[in-house]
Design an enzyme around this catalytic site. Structure first.
Site, mmCIF file in Angstrom:
data_model
loop_
_atom_site.group_PDB
_atom_site.id
_atom_site.type_symbol
_atom_site.label_atom_id
_atom_site.label_comp_id
_atom_site.label_asym_id
_atom_site.label_seq_id
_atom_site.Cartn_x
_atom_site.Cartn_y
_atom_site.Cartn_z
ATOM 1 N N SER A 28 0.803 -1.178 -0.072
ATOM 2 C CA SER A 28 -0.124 0.051 0.002
ATOM 3 C C SER A 28 0.946 1.258 -0.262
ATOM 4 O O SER A 28 0.196 2.353 -0.364
ATOM 5 C CB SER A 28 -0.998 -0.032 1.304
ATOM 6 O OG SER A 28 -0.137 -0.010 2.273
ATOM 7 N N GLU A 99 1.081 0.678 10.399
ATOM 8 C CA GLU A 99 1.266 -0.727 10.101
ATOM 9 C C GLU A 99 1.693 -1.488 11.105
ATOM 10 O O GLU A 99 2.499 -2.606 11.347
ATOM 11 C CB GLU A 99 2.728 -0.692 9.228
ATOM 12 C CG GLU A 99 2.547 0.226 7.950
ATOM 13 C CD GLU A 99 1.511 -0.337 6.853
ATOM 14 O OE1 GLU A 99 0.688 -1.138 7.170
ATOM 15 O OE2 GLU A 99 1.118 0.531 6.199
HETATM 16 C C1 BEZ Z 1 4.571 -1.476 1.935
HETATM 17 O O1 BEZ Z 1 3.861 -1.110 1.114
HETATM 18 O O2 BEZ Z 1 5.911 -1.304 1.982
HETATM 19 C C2 BEZ Z 1 4.019 -2.121 3.113
HETATM 20 C C3 BEZ Z 1 2.889 -2.850 3.153
HETATM 21 C C4 BEZ Z 1 2.450 -3.354 4.265
HETATM 22 C C5 BEZ Z 1 2.788 -2.798 5.547
HETATM 23 C C6 BEZ Z 1 3.974 -2.003 5.610
HETATM 24 C C7 BEZ Z 1 4.405 -1.570 4.418
#
Ligand code: BEZ
Length: 195
Positions: A28, A99
């Site tokens: 994301s 996150e």
């Molecule tokens: C990312 O897009 O790098 C990401 C995905 C999920 C959790 C944290 C970061």
């Protein structure tokens, strides 16, 4: 069940004293950059593959019906493309909060496309951060047949929206970067054909 990683991540002091450093986004973070950054560039990391193996009970699903979101799994020789952001240490608090359900900060070499610097081509790589959900976190779901994962994604929804929107946003963002990711495109195709 949740696995709040904020305390663990806050103890990771790499880059605390740096003016700025690079964070590699593979999920994301590619299409939802709702945090301040100084610059961003397409980038990649080696020996990791993007997989919809992390459960989401707080964003794209619920505790009773978790969705599936991406994490990285080690795979020798693999390349995972995404977007890197140059950020200040203060931004990590915001990202740790976003996150917090299972994602730990991890150091990795991040690679950028060669650039023309002072008349010569220079390949660049830097040590930076990723957020990684490993199999020992309580929300980890792991591998499953693609058709099972697609069904789960097609029907899950949480406070941040539907799980299929997350998948299709990622598919579109990767297309815009010119990146082929078999795992993502196969899942997206199945979800689009799920009634
Ligand atoms: C990312 O897009 O790098 C990401 C995905 C999920 C959790 C944290 C970061």
């Amino acid at each position: 069940m949740t696995f709040d990683t904020r305390d663990h991540n806050a103890q990771m002091s790499h880059f605390d004293q740096a003016d700025s450093f690079w964070l590699f986004g593979y999920g994301s973070l590619i299409w939802k950059a709702d945090f301040p950054f100084l610059e961003r560039q397409p980038a990649w990391i080696f020996d990791w593959s993007r997989r919809f193996w992390q459960g989401s009970q707080d964003h794209r699903g619920t505790p009773l019906a978790p969705g599936r979101v991406v994490t990285l799994v080690p795979e020798m020789g693999a390349r995972c493309d995404g977007m890197a952001y140059r950020i200040t240490p203060a931004v990590l608090q915001q990202l740790d909060m976003r996150e917090k359900n299972g994602y730990l900060r991890e150091l990795v070499p991040i690679h950028f496309a060669p650039q023309l610097v002072s008349g010569s081509i220079s390949a660049q790589s830097v040590e930076g951060l990723i957020y990684l959900a490993t199999p020992d976190n309580a929300a980890f779901l792991g591998a499953a047949p693609l058709s099972h994962m697609a069904r789960q994604i097609a029907y899950a929804s949480g406070p941040s929206g539907s799980n299929s929107e997350y998948l299709l946003n990622l598919e579109r963002a990767l297309q815009e970067l010119g990146v082929q990711d078999q795992h993502v495109s196969a899942l997206a195709s199945l979800v689009k054909h799920t009634a």
